[in-house]
Design a protein around this motif. Structure first.
Motif, PDB file in Angstrom:
ATOM      1  N   THR A  38       6.778   3.069   2.913  1.00 30.56           N
ATOM      2  CA  THR A  38       6.513   2.219   1.744  1.00 30.56           C
ATOM      3  C   THR A  38       7.821   1.817   1.084  1.00 30.56           C
ATOM      4  OG1 THR A  38       4.504   3.493   1.332  1.00 30.56           O
ATOM      5  CG2 THR A  38       5.271   2.086  -0.445  1.00 30.56           C
ATOM      6  N   THR A  78      -0.281   4.394  -0.515  1.00 24.66           N
ATOM      7  CA  THR A  78      -1.091   5.612  -0.456  1.00 24.66           C
ATOM      8  C   THR A  78      -0.790   6.447   0.790  1.00 24.66           C
ATOM      9  OG1 THR A  78      -2.835   4.329   0.590  1.00 24.66           O
ATOM     10  CG2 THR A  78      -3.030   4.702  -1.788  1.00 24.66           C
ATOM     11  N   LYS A  79      -0.115   5.837   1.791  1.00 26.12           N
ATOM     12  CA  LYS A  79       0.042   6.601   3.029  1.00 26.12           C
ATOM     13  C   LYS A  79       1.439   7.212   3.159  1.00 26.12           C
ATOM     14  CE  LYS A  79      -3.725   4.130   5.074  1.00 26.12           C
ATOM     15  NZ  LYS A  79      -3.768   2.818   4.395  1.00 26.12           N
ATOM     16  N   ASP A  80       2.310   6.481   3.856  1.00 29.81           N
ATOM     17  CA  ASP A  80       3.609   7.062   4.177  1.00 29.81           C
ATOM     18  C   ASP A  80       4.649   6.619   3.141  1.00 29.81           C
ATOM     19  OD1 ASP A  80       5.974   7.824   5.181  1.00 29.81           O
ATOM     20  OD2 ASP A  80       5.808   6.729   7.081  1.00 29.81           O
ATOM     21  N   ASP A 121       0.842  -1.193   0.000  1.00 26.76           N
ATOM     22  CA  ASP A 121       0.000   0.000   0.000  1.00 26.76           C
ATOM     23  C   ASP A 121       0.883   1.251   0.000  1.00 26.76           C
ATOM     24  OD1 ASP A 121      -1.849   1.903   0.213  1.00 26.76           O
ATOM     25  OD2 ASP A 121      -2.554   1.389   2.220  1.00 26.76           O
TER      26      ASP A 121
END
Ligand SMILES: Cc1cc2nc3c(=O)[nH]c(=O)nc-3n(C[C@H](O)[C@H](O)[C@H](O)COP(=O)(O)OP(=O)(O)OC[C@H]3O[C@@H](n4cnc5c(N)ncnc54)[C@H](O)[C@@H]3O)c2cc1C
Lengths: 429, 278
Positions: free
Chosen positions: B252, B246-248, B244
């Motif tokens: 990532t 989409t966040k940090d 994923d």
């Protein structure tokens, strides 16, 4: 630039028939087809009627790749899970066939071989992009290939339902959603024995089923099921306009049809081998394009020659193609390819069942367009009536018959029914 | 110059499936095409002929339907096409095929001396890459394999660039020679309409096993020592892992690096201690 007597655009049944008849009359003839070979782009249910096809290639069915002679034809009305059906069966049609199921990929390829035998040159994988003119006279075609112009005394446009060239030539109007149906179809493989058992057939025989009503969610059109040798063709075709209005996609409609209990059981265990989609011209008699002009004629689907009610498309394509090929040969031999000379083509179609039938059904598309309830309400009434009639529950029959009439009139008023009967009678008879 | 292209009609393997129950190829309804590598050989031969003059001859061994592939070769601009078709050739493996083709090529060479033979680097329905070299050996021609570029060609020699596992090689050989080609060699043309018409009217010559003196022990099934013990579909790949993102972005990237480190796909350079921002 190389010159031919006749250039045919499109290697479908119309184009190949035109080429065969022109070549048989000694014309130097070429067919330009955009597919890998004739047949690859062609989608059809498909039922091919024997007699009209015999006129183009005598006794074709004895050697052509056909699937099964059709000995039984069923017509059904679907409403929800219910179904009322009528059918006709005559095993004599095995040996004296009236119609066959065919797979067009195979059949058209065979037909193109017959054309080659008659001396026709077939150029595949090539698109005709435009017509060439000498003054007002059509004088050849421009293809998408290098050094791609060809000259001709007569060009026959057999490009199918997508009538780009006929429009460019000023003969036809662009397609309108009112005037076309969209059909989607799957070929589902099943072992021979299964097909014969499920459709009550002796070895090699074939059957068709046409289903109206809920098979197309009540939209004007049909669902159809045809038996091939080792597969079943199943599809739905409906007018484009109401499909768009009612927000169905053709694919959803086919899935809806395949999920009907009666249909599901026929297909069970089969594997989908092909999925095809295509347009069908439904303009009818009142929307016929201009069929000819100096140096050019249109045939088959391009000419909107289609009688969906009797699923006649390819036979009209072949007859119109043949007639155009003959007229082309006569005109060229006489050294006169003017508009007056080519008018003989339209006269031929008018004298034959082709335009007679279309004329006969000329009110049909308007009628169904203006009465979209026909395939919604009547399948419902008929199925309900049959269900009520067959229910045995101690209610006296006389009372039940009254109930049936009341049920029918509740769904459609007496004047409404009278109007529908009159309208349908005018449209169909 | 006389260029000869060996060309095979193959099923379009991108559309062939393997029946999971019987482990046999399901060829029904699969279109036939010219083996793509051979098509690049054909293109190069035609290009050279157009530049230098001469003639392009096509030779193919296969069933009668392979005529289609030969007509197609004519539509691209080849001058002559010969189909070797006979039941006696059926079942030939690459050894037997090389025998048959080289016998025929010798015959052609006697009549019209060959300067350069093209084959594809391999056929996509077998992937053996042996037929070309087998032919060269039997004819006593130098063989240049995996060619991506013809740098120079003269009356008596050819200079080419070949692809190897570790890089590129530029080599020179005397003519006549045989080259096996890669797809990078060129872009295949779109046939002109006059050539399409020429192809439609063209009938390839068909030579059977009686046409020449063949040794029947070296061809067909008898001459084919290869035996296929088993065919199976490779197991499907399991789906990849999705990180994923989409966040940090820092986390990532770090988790991605950790994962490829664990797989030994990359290694931490010895000078980077501990591997983390030191
Ligand atoms: C799902 C479905 C079911 C059907 N069922 C039946 C049935 O059961 N019985 C029946 O009789 N009819 C049926 N029909 C109708 C029948 O398929 C058509 O009427 C018939 O195919 C018309 O033939 P045609 O030669 O006019 O056009 P097509 O068969 O469409 O042929 C036109 C050809 O022209 C080529 N072409 C088009 N433009 C160019 C260009 N610019 N350059 C070169 N080539 C070009 C196309 O590739 C194509 O091969 C059905 C149709 C569909 C869609």
């Amino acid at each position: 630039m190389e010159n031919f007597d006749v250039i045919v655009v499109g290697g479908g049944p119309a184009g190949l028939s035109a080429a065969i008849s022109a070549a048989k009359a000694g014309m130097k003839t070429i067919v330009i087809e955009r597919g890998n070979y004739p047949g690859t782009k062609n989608v059809m249910g498909g039922i091919l009627y024997t007699k009209p096809t015999n006129m183009v290639v005598p006794d074709f069915w004895k050697e052509a790749p056909i699937e099964r002679p059709i000995i039984e034809q069923r017509i059904a009305m679907l409403s929800g899970d219910q179904c009322v059906m009528a059918s006709h069966r005559d095993p004599a049609w095995t040996t004296e066939p009236n119609a066959h199921s065919v797979l067009r990929v195979k059949f058209d390829r065979w037909l193109s071989q017959q054309a080659e035998k008659a001396g026709v040159m077939i150029i595949p994988e090539t698109i005709v992009e435009d017509l060439l003119y000498r003054g007002d006279q059509v004088a050849g075609v421009r293809t998408g290939r290098g050094e791609g112009d060809l000259g001709a005394k007569i060009v026959i446009i057999a490009e199918g339902v997508n009538n780009f060239l006929a429009v460019k030539a000023g003969l036809a109007k662009p397609l309108h959603p009112h005037n076309v149906a969209v059909a989607v179809k799957e070929i589902i493989t099943l072992p021979k024995e299964k097909i014969e058992d499920r459709f009550c057939l002796e070895e090699g025989q074939g059957a068709t089923i046409e289903l109206y009503g809920d098979s197309t969610a009540g939209i004007m059109g049909t669902g159809f099921i045809y038996t091939n040798k080792e597969s079943i063709s199943i599809g739905v075709g409906t007018l484009l306009q109401p499909l768009i209005q009612q927000k169905w996609t053709p694919n959803d409609l086919l899935e809806h049809f395949k999920a009907k209990p009666y249909v599901k059981r026929l297909l069970q265990g089969g594997e989908t081998k092909e999925y095809l989609a295509h347009l069908i011209p439904e303009g009818g008699y009142t929307n016929l394009p201009k069929l000819y002009r100096q140096g050019v004629m249109v045939v088959g689907d391009t000419a909107m020659l289609m009688n969906s009610l009797n699923r006649e498309g390819s036979n009209l394509a072949m007859i119109s193609g043949m007639s155009a090929g003959e007229v082309a040969a006569q005109a060229i031999s006489a050294g006169d390819t003017s508009e007056q000379m080519l008018a003989a083509y339209e006269r031929k179609l008018r004298d034959s069942f082709v335009l007679k039938d279309l004329h006969h059904y000329r009110h049909m598309s308007k009628f169904f367009e203006n009465n979209p309830h026909m395939l919604k309400i009547y399948p419902e009434i008929i199925n309900h009536a049959a269900g009520m009639y067959l229910t045995v529950d101690g209610v006296p029959k006389k009372q039940r018959q009254k109930e049936i009439l009341r049920m029918a009139f509740k769904r459609r008023s007496i004047p409404g029914i009278m109007k529908d009967i009159y309208g349908a009678w005018r449209a169909l008879l | 110059m006389h260029f000869v292209v060996c060309l095979k009609q193959v099923p379009d393997t991108s559309e062939v499936r393997i029946d999971p129950a019987t482990n046999t190829l399901m060829r029904e309804g699969v279109p036939s095409i010219i083996n793509p590598y051979d098509a690049h050989g054909l293109e190069e031969a035609i290009k050279l002929r157009d530049q230098l003059g001469g003639k392009v001859t096509i030779v193919s061994m296969g069933p009668p339907q392979a005529k289609e592939a030969l007509k197609k070769a004519i539509s691209f601009g080849a001058d002559r096409a010969i189909l070797l078709s006979d039941r006696a050739f059926g079942g030939s493996d690459s050894l037997a095929t090389a025998y048959v083709l080289s016998t025929v090529l010798k015959k052609i060479h006697e009549a019209e001396p060959i300067d350069l033979i093209f084959t594809g680097k391999e056929a996509i329905d077998g992937d053996t890459a042996q037929t070309g070299p087998g032919i060269a050996q039997r004819l006593g021609f130098p063989q240049l394999t995996y060619i991506i570029k013809i740098i120079d060609i003269s009356e008596s020699s050819i200079t080419v660039e070949r692809k190897t596992e570790s890089g590129r090689q530029i080599v020179q050989a005397k003519l006549p020679a045989l080259i096996t080609v890669e797809k990078e060699l060129n872009e295949i043309r779109y046939a002109t309409l006059p050539n399409m018409m020429k192809a439609a009217a063209y009938e390839p010559e068909v030579w059977d096993s009686k046409f020449l003196e063949f040794d029947i022990m070296q061809m067909g099934l008898k001459g084919s020592p290869t035996s296929v013990s088993k065919i199976f579909a490779p197991p499907g790949r399991s789906g990849g892992e999705i990180i994923d993102g989409t966040k940090d972005p820092v986390a990532t990237a770090e988790s991605l690096v950790q994962k490829i480190l664990q797989q030994n796909i990359i290694m931490v350079h010895p000078l980077v201690k501990g591997g983390k921002n030191e």
